[in-house]
Design a protein around this motif. Structure first.
Motif, PDB file in Angstrom:
ATOM      1  N   ALA A 223      25.340  40.994  58.882  1.00  0.00           N
ATOM      2  CA  ALA A 223      25.261  42.359  58.363  1.00  0.00           C
ATOM      3  C   ALA A 223      24.251  43.189  59.151  1.00  0.00           C
ATOM      4  O   ALA A 223      24.506  44.354  59.488  1.00  0.00           O
ATOM      5  CB  ALA A 223      24.892  42.327  56.881  1.00  0.00           C
ATOM      6  N   ASP A 224      23.094  42.604  59.465  1.00  0.00           N
ATOM      7  CA  ASP A 224      22.076  43.317  60.240  1.00  0.00           C
ATOM      8  C   ASP A 224      22.576  43.653  61.644  1.00  0.00           C
ATOM      9  O   ASP A 224      22.356  44.761  62.144  1.00  0.00           O
ATOM     10  CB  ASP A 224      20.803  42.477  60.342  1.00  0.00           C
ATOM     11  CG  ASP A 224      20.076  42.342  59.008  1.00  0.00           C
ATOM     12  OD1 ASP A 224      20.351  43.156  58.101  1.00  0.00           O
ATOM     13  OD2 ASP A 224      19.250  41.421  58.877  1.00  0.00           O
ATOM     14  N   LEU A 225      23.234  42.705  62.276  1.00  0.00           N
ATOM     15  CA  LEU A 225      23.743  42.926  63.630  1.00  0.00           C
ATOM     16  C   LEU A 225      24.814  44.011  63.647  1.00  0.00           C
ATOM     17  O   LEU A 225      24.865  44.837  64.556  1.00  0.00           O
ATOM     18  CB  LEU A 225      24.311  41.623  64.200  1.00  0.00           C
ATOM     19  CG  LEU A 225      23.315  40.477  64.425  1.00  0.00           C
ATOM     20  CD1 LEU A 225      24.060  39.211  64.810  1.00  0.00           C
ATOM     21  CD2 LEU A 225      22.306  40.854  65.494  1.00  0.00           C
ATOM     22  N   ALA A 226      25.662  44.010  62.627  1.00  0.00           N
ATOM     23  CA  ALA A 226      26.707  45.032  62.547  1.00  0.00           C
ATOM     24  C   ALA A 226      26.093  46.410  62.305  1.00  0.00           C
ATOM     25  O   ALA A 226      26.491  47.399  62.932  1.00  0.00           O
ATOM     26  CB  ALA A 226      27.693  44.679  61.434  1.00  0.00           C
ATOM     27  N   ALA A 227      25.110  46.476  61.408  1.00  0.00           N
ATOM     28  CA  ALA A 227      24.483  47.763  61.084  1.00  0.00           C
ATOM     29  C   ALA A 227      23.726  48.342  62.263  1.00  0.00           C
ATOM     30  O   ALA A 227      23.700  49.565  62.470  1.00  0.00           O
ATOM     31  CB  ALA A 227      23.556  47.596  59.883  1.00  0.00           C
ATOM     32  N   GLU A 230      24.474  45.984  67.360  1.00  0.00           N
ATOM     33  CA  GLU A 230      24.142  45.029  68.408  1.00  0.00           C
ATOM     34  C   GLU A 230      25.304  44.094  68.741  1.00  0.00           C
ATOM     35  O   GLU A 230      25.229  43.326  69.691  1.00  0.00           O
ATOM     36  CB  GLU A 230      22.913  44.213  68.013  1.00  0.00           C
ATOM     37  CG  GLU A 230      21.651  45.046  67.923  1.00  0.00           C
ATOM     38  CD  GLU A 230      20.434  44.174  67.655  1.00  0.00           C
ATOM     39  OE1 GLU A 230      19.998  43.473  68.581  1.00  0.00           O
ATOM     40  OE2 GLU A 230      19.935  44.211  66.519  1.00  0.00           O
ATOM     41  N   ILE A 231      26.332  44.148  67.926  1.00  0.00           N
ATOM     42  CA  ILE A 231      27.569  43.441  68.227  1.00  0.00           C
ATOM     43  C   ILE A 231      28.733  44.388  67.990  1.00  0.00           C
ATOM     44  O   ILE A 231      28.607  45.378  67.266  1.00  0.00           O
ATOM     45  CB  ILE A 231      27.741  42.169  67.371  1.00  0.00           C
ATOM     46  CG1 ILE A 231      27.676  42.518  65.880  1.00  0.00           C
ATOM     47  CG2 ILE A 231      26.706  41.123  67.740  1.00  0.00           C
ATOM     48  CD1 ILE A 231      27.994  41.342  64.964  1.00  0.00           C
ATOM     49  N   ASP A 232      29.864  44.068  68.606  1.00  0.00           N
ATOM     50  CA  ASP A 232      31.046  44.916  68.484  1.00  0.00           C
ATOM     51  C   ASP A 232      32.089  44.348  67.542  1.00  0.00           C
ATOM     52  O   ASP A 232      32.916  45.085  67.008  1.00  0.00           O
ATOM     53  CB  ASP A 232      31.689  45.111  69.864  1.00  0.00           C
ATOM     54  CG  ASP A 232      30.707  45.630  70.893  1.00  0.00           C
ATOM     55  OD1 ASP A 232      30.033  46.630  70.583  1.00  0.00           O
ATOM     56  OD2 ASP A 232      30.591  45.030  71.977  1.00  0.00           O
ATOM     57  N   ALA A 233      32.086  43.023  67.356  1.00  0.00           N
ATOM     58  CA  ALA A 233      33.138  42.405  66.559  1.00  0.00           C
ATOM     59  C   ALA A 233      32.721  41.013  66.134  1.00  0.00           C
ATOM     60  O   ALA A 233      31.767  40.426  66.653  1.00  0.00           O
ATOM     61  CB  ALA A 233      34.442  42.341  67.362  1.00  0.00           C
ATOM     62  N   ASN A 255      30.743  47.178  58.220  1.00  0.00           N
ATOM     63  CA  ASN A 255      31.473  48.084  59.109  1.00  0.00           C
ATOM     64  C   ASN A 255      31.575  47.438  60.493  1.00  0.00           C
ATOM     65  O   ASN A 255      30.850  47.791  61.425  1.00  0.00           O
ATOM     66  CB  ASN A 255      30.756  49.431  59.192  1.00  0.00           C
ATOM     67  CG  ASN A 255      31.496  50.424  60.076  1.00  0.00           C
ATOM     68  OD1 ASN A 255      32.717  50.322  60.242  1.00  0.00           O
ATOM     69  ND2 ASN A 255      30.770  51.371  60.644  1.00  0.00           N
ATOM     70  N   ILE A 256      32.473  46.456  60.583  1.00  0.00           N
ATOM     71  CA  ILE A 256      32.632  45.748  61.847  1.00  0.00           C
ATOM     72  C   ILE A 256      34.058  45.234  61.961  1.00  0.00           C
ATOM     73  O   ILE A 256      34.686  44.906  60.944  1.00  0.00           O
ATOM     74  CB  ILE A 256      31.626  44.579  61.974  1.00  0.00           C
ATOM     75  CG1 ILE A 256      31.644  44.014  63.400  1.00  0.00           C
ATOM     76  CG2 ILE A 256      31.896  43.506  60.933  1.00  0.00           C
ATOM     77  CD1 ILE A 256      30.540  43.023  63.676  1.00  0.00           C
TER      78      ILE A 256
END
Length: 384
Positions: A223-227, A230-233, A255-256
């Motif tokens: 969740a943190d990476l998506a927010a 820092e990642i696309d998928a 939202n990923i």
């Protein structure tokens, strides 16, 4: 000579079953096809039929016992047959072990390299452990033209030359079990995908490297990476019911993109639609006009003829075959080597056991087995 009644492997991820009830008692006469027992797995309740005729001489498991697949649970023989020597070699393991799987799992653990030539990067890292710039999210569905364009960029198509400036989608894989190994094998073929980490809710695995990729944490880290962009998928390595539950949780809360993955070593026909979260593995053949639903897995060596509809979260196991215009409604498990006749509809939550041949339409929530296949029990897939 006496015949062992073997508990069959009822699904790819089934390691054991519980004897719910014996339909035949010791000393009863048994004919081929008679129902011997009712057995239960996590996904289904089925009737176990006799494959030999004679006298049910001995139960080797009692009602309520959990028995590993491929274990002998009874003996069928003649009334006067001496079973002493035979019984001495019959053993039921005391626990369901995953030792073979564990050995495989351990064998592909490796220290994380600083970078690899196949697009997987695991170290060094800072912050949440992700580096690189945000790339444009792919379209919501893959199609054959996108796949062919990817092959052209890699110089695989005739007359094409490799593109050295391929934008990469920064991907994390959710789940670090053997399914992750399958996804790492697929993404290893894709120059436009960079696997930057693994997500696993087992805190004991934090920091462990699998196939050269590090476990970054659980759902909260995802969740943190998506927010933070820092990642696309994310791609899901789970099979079975877990895949559907995690997929839906991500869609509802984050939202990923849940990236569909297609191994370039698969053959994908024209006008094929591949929805988010789907996986198409090497050696599979997908005929024109087919729709592969959200979260569906098309495993190694599967053949799907033209204009099929593979409903959401279905799983086509290795080597199975679907003829033309077959519809899998939703969450259908097609076992290894099973064959489905043309123009039939398979209901929701159906399990088709390995090697079966399905000739006609199938209602919801049943287990199908045999050649030709018939209903042998109730499926618990898609019921919760």
């Amino acid at each position: 000579m006496a015949t062992e009644v073997i508990l069959p492997k009822l699904g790819m991820n089934t390691e054991s079953a519980t004897i719910l009830s014996w339909r035949k008692q010791e000393g009863d006469t048994v004919a081929i096809g008679d129902v011997l027992a009712e057995v239960e797995t996590e996904k289904a309740v089925i009737e176990l039929e006799a494959e030999a005729a004679g006298i049910l001489r001995r139960w080797l498991a009692s009602e309520g016992d959990e028995v590993p697949v491929s274990a002998a649970i009874a003996l069928i023989g003649t009334a006067d047959e001496d079973l002493t020597a035979f019984e001495q070699k019959v053993t039921i393991p005391t626990e369901v072990t995953g030792s073979h799987v564990q050995r495989i799992y351990e064998s592909w653990k490796a220290p994380a390299p600083s970078a690899s030539s196949n697009g997987h990067h695991a170290a060094p890292m800072s912050g949440n452990g992700i580096k690189g710039s945000v790339t444009e999210a792919p379209a919501s569905r893959l199609d054959p033209e996108a796949i062919r364009a990817r092959l052209a960029k890699r110089g695989i198509l005739a007359g094409s030359t490799p593109d050295t400036e391929v934008a990469q989608t920064r991907l994390v894989i959710y789940g670090s079990g053997l399914g992750a190994k399958q996804l790492l094998e697929v993404t290893r073929q894709l120059d436009d995908v960079e696997v930057v980490g693994l997500i696993d809710d087992n805190t004991d695995l934090l920091g462990v490297t699998l196939g050269g990729v590090r476990v970054l944490g659980g759902f909260s880290v995802l969740a943190d990476l998506a927010a933070s962009k820092e990642i696309d998928a994310v791609a899901l390595s789970f099979h079975s019911e877990v895949r559907k539950k995690v997929h839906q949780r991500i869609k509802e809360q984050l939202n990923i993109r849940i990236l569909p993955l297609v191994d370039p070593r698969a053959i994908v026909g024209m006008d094929v639609t591949i929805e988010d979260g789907a996986l198409v593995e090497a050696g599979s053949v997908i005929g024109p006009g087919t729709i592969i639903g959200e979260g569906t897995i098309v495993d190694v060596g599967v053949t799907v003829a033209h204009d099929c509809m593979l409903g959401p979260f279905s799983h086509l196991s290795p080597g199975c075959s679907l003829s033309g215009v077959v519809c899998l409604k939703e969450n259908v498990l097609v076992g290894v080597g099973a064959a489905l006749n043309s123009t039939i509809t398979i209901g929701r939550g159906v399990i088709i056991t390995p090697g079966s041949a399905v000739m006609n339409d199938v209602p919801d929530h049943v287990v199908m087995s045999g050649v030709p296949a018939k209903v042998i029990g109730e499926s618990r897939r898609d019921r919760g």
